[in-house]
Scaffold this active site. Structure first.
Site, PDB file in Angstrom:
ATOM      1  N   THR A 117       3.112   4.581   1.059  1.00  0.00           N
ATOM      2  CA  THR A 117       4.301   4.828   1.884  1.00  0.00           C
ATOM      3  C   THR A 117       3.910   5.434   3.224  1.00  0.00           C
ATOM      4  OG1 THR A 117       5.745   5.033  -0.030  1.00  0.00           O
ATOM      5  CG2 THR A 117       6.467   6.116   1.990  1.00  0.00           C
ATOM      6  N   CYS A 120       1.465  -0.125  -8.356  1.00  0.00           N
ATOM      7  CA  CYS A 120       2.620   0.502  -7.710  1.00  0.00           C
ATOM      8  C   CYS A 120       3.840   0.527  -8.618  1.00  0.00           C
ATOM      9  CB  CYS A 120       2.951  -0.225  -6.407  1.00  0.00           C
ATOM     10  SG  CYS A 120       3.116  -2.003  -6.635  1.00  0.00           S
ATOM     11  N   GLU A 129       5.644  -3.506   0.631  1.00  0.00           N
ATOM     12  CA  GLU A 129       5.781  -2.953  -0.714  1.00  0.00           C
ATOM     13  C   GLU A 129       4.949  -1.684  -0.754  1.00  0.00           C
ATOM     14  OE1 GLU A 129       4.322  -3.099  -5.136  1.00  0.00           O
ATOM     15  OE2 GLU A 129       4.192  -5.046  -4.137  1.00  0.00           O
ATOM     16  N   GLY A 160       0.828  -1.200   0.000  1.00  0.00           N
ATOM     17  CA  GLY A 160       0.000   0.000   0.000  1.00  0.00           C
ATOM     18  C   GLY A 160       0.858   1.243   0.000  1.00  0.00           C
TER      19      GLY A 160
END
Length: 486
Positions: free
Chosen positions: A234, A288, A254, A232
């Site tokens: 940062t 992402c 991640e 998800g």
């Protein structure tokens, strides 16, 4: 009716369990906002119970043989293959992803299971290490880590959930898994159903449908899980890091990306455009690893922009379940509004608009901006939408420097006719993954998948995930009397 629509409750201790909050939430098709199913939401107490159940079940699952674990994973894989049509339709309807995207996602999940089957034997092996102490034997064991807390996002829910769940089960762990409720069937129900079919013992996999307002940080702060796996943003990753650090929990994170696609001076422009079209617009840019900044050497810049824009204008859009569609809807109204705000800000900042898209219902057709500065808000924002940004570099080295000028470091790509030079430039980019003469959206269950800097912690993929999801233990055996200095 799709078979998964009725799998709308949490899966706890091997049973489909009604949520105790009394609350429900609809999962909807992002294209027309039609209701797919209504989820029954679990309580914070049910989450706590799931962790307790997972801890008890894991102790028994840890004793299972490699063949037992292999058999379960093989049957789960069989289930996905046997129910391919229903699964693809569910992924497409629930995520807003095209049929192309849904096929890619299902194939990726099957590949993860296939690879996990190969390392079930990593547990229980004994490695003997020489000792300097006379009469001592050193044995090194690889043991299951324990209970894993898994949290997955809305964009590739089946794949990104399976990426944690399959290795965890293969390595003797148990899992408490919370998918994004927007894509609960794809990210939770399909997987729970597959492992139920496969005969996984009760309590080894628990899937919780809950909202954050109810469970708060329960997936992170509960003392039982030894590792938190999260895909998800940062911002959330930093929050997890703070909590995990206090609890000495491992993390597999991640996080966000601002992935550069670098076109060097000797690149084949046509091939670079082909790659950039796919790597920017697959799943409407909601990945992402998606291309976020296209950085082109000045000698190729004008030709690239012209050809790229021509291709973008031809991309078919609309209902994602139509096999011809390339650009489907964004996942929800909030993501759509965020994208429109970015577009409006870029216009106000005077960045040249080469292709002006439009909102058609819940679909945003592609926008292409050109000539943005690398430090502009547009270039430094993770766009997560069908918005392309093309920038010019005066030299190949400047292009690489621009690529590195971001807090993120997930994926990247370099296009060139000189493969040796391409690999050397690839090593200069500070990201976990760089692809020469390809786009940035690549994954495989047997590579080191993960990011640098603000893009994550840890690596998925075999054998790296084996190290992440197990614990190493030293057992020494003193076979003859040892004399001590006092």
């Amino acid at each position: 009716m799709n078979q998964f629509q009725n799998a709308n409750k949490s899966f706890i201790n091997g049973a489909w369990t009604e949520g105790e909050t009394g609350k429900t939430i609809d999962t909807v098709n992002p294209f027309d906002r039609s209701v797919i199913t209504t989820l029954s939401l679990a309580s914070a107490k049910q989450l706590e119970d799931a962790f307790d159940i997972a801890a008890k079940s894991q102790k028994e699952w840890a004793k299972s043989s490699a063949e037992d674990r292999k058999a379960v994973l093989t049957k789960a894989k069989d289930y996905l293959q046997l129910n391919r049509e229903d699964i693809i339709l569910t992924i497409s309807r629930e995520t807003g992803g095209t049929i192309i995207k849904a096929n890619i996602e299902l194939d990726a999940a099957i590949a993860i299971l296939t690879e996990a089957i190969t390392y079930t034997g990593e547990l229980g092996g004994i490695r003997e290490v020489p000792s300097e102490i006379e009469g001592k034997i050193n044995h090194i064991y690889r043991l299951p880590l324990g209970v894993i807390s898994s949290i997955s996002p809305f964009n590739f829910p089946l794949n990104l959930s399976m990426r944690t769940i399959a290795p965890a089960i293969a390595l003797g762990n148990s899992v408490v898994h919370k998918p994004d409720v927007q894509t609960a069937l794809s990210g939770g129900s399909i997987i729970a159903t597959a492992f139920e079919y496969a005969g996984l013992p009760d309590g080894v996999l628990n899937v919780i449908f809950a909202d954050i307002e109810e469970i708060k940080d329960g997936m992170l702060t509960h003392p039982i899980p030894r590792l938190i796996s999260f895909t998800g943003s940062t911002a959330v990753g930093r929050h997890i890091g703070e909590i995990a650090g206090r609890g000495f929990k491992r993390m597999a994170l991640e996080l966000g990306g601002n992935n550069p696609f670098v076109v060097l001076s000797d690149a084949d422009t046509d091939r670079a455009v082909d790659a950039a079209i796919f790597g920017k617009f697959i799943h409407q840019g909601q990945i992402c690893m998606i291309i976020n900044r296209i950085i082109v050497h000045q000698d190729l810049y004008e030709g690239f922009v012209r050809k790229f824009a021509e291709r973008v204008k031809q991309l078919p859009y609309g209902d994602q379940t139509d096999p011809k569609t390339v650009i489907g809807p964004l996942v929800n109204e909030r993501q759509l509004e965020k994208a429109l705000d970015v577009i409006e800000q870029a216009k106000q900042d005077g960045i040249e608009l080469i292709v002006e898209g439009k909102r058609v219902g819940n679909v945003l057709t592609p926008f292409v901006f050109a000539g943005a500065d690398n430090d502009s808000k547009l270039a430094q924002t993770e766009l997560f939408a069908p918005i392309a940004v093309v920038m010019k570099a005066s030299t190949d080295q400047e292009a690489i420097d621009m690529a590195n000028d971001t807090e993120y470091g997930l994926s990247s790509a370099v296009f060139t006719s000189d493969l040796e030079k391409g690999e050397q430039f690839a090593l200069q980019i500070d990201s976990g993954m760089t692809h020469v003469n390809d786009q940035s959206v690549n994954d495989s269950p047997n590579i080191a998948f993960g990011g640098n800097k603000a893009s994550g912690v840890g690596r998925f993929g075999n054998p790296w995930v084996v190290e992440e999801f197990t614990v190493t233990k030293w057992v020494s055996i003193q076979k003859q009397y040892r004399s001590y200095p006092f």
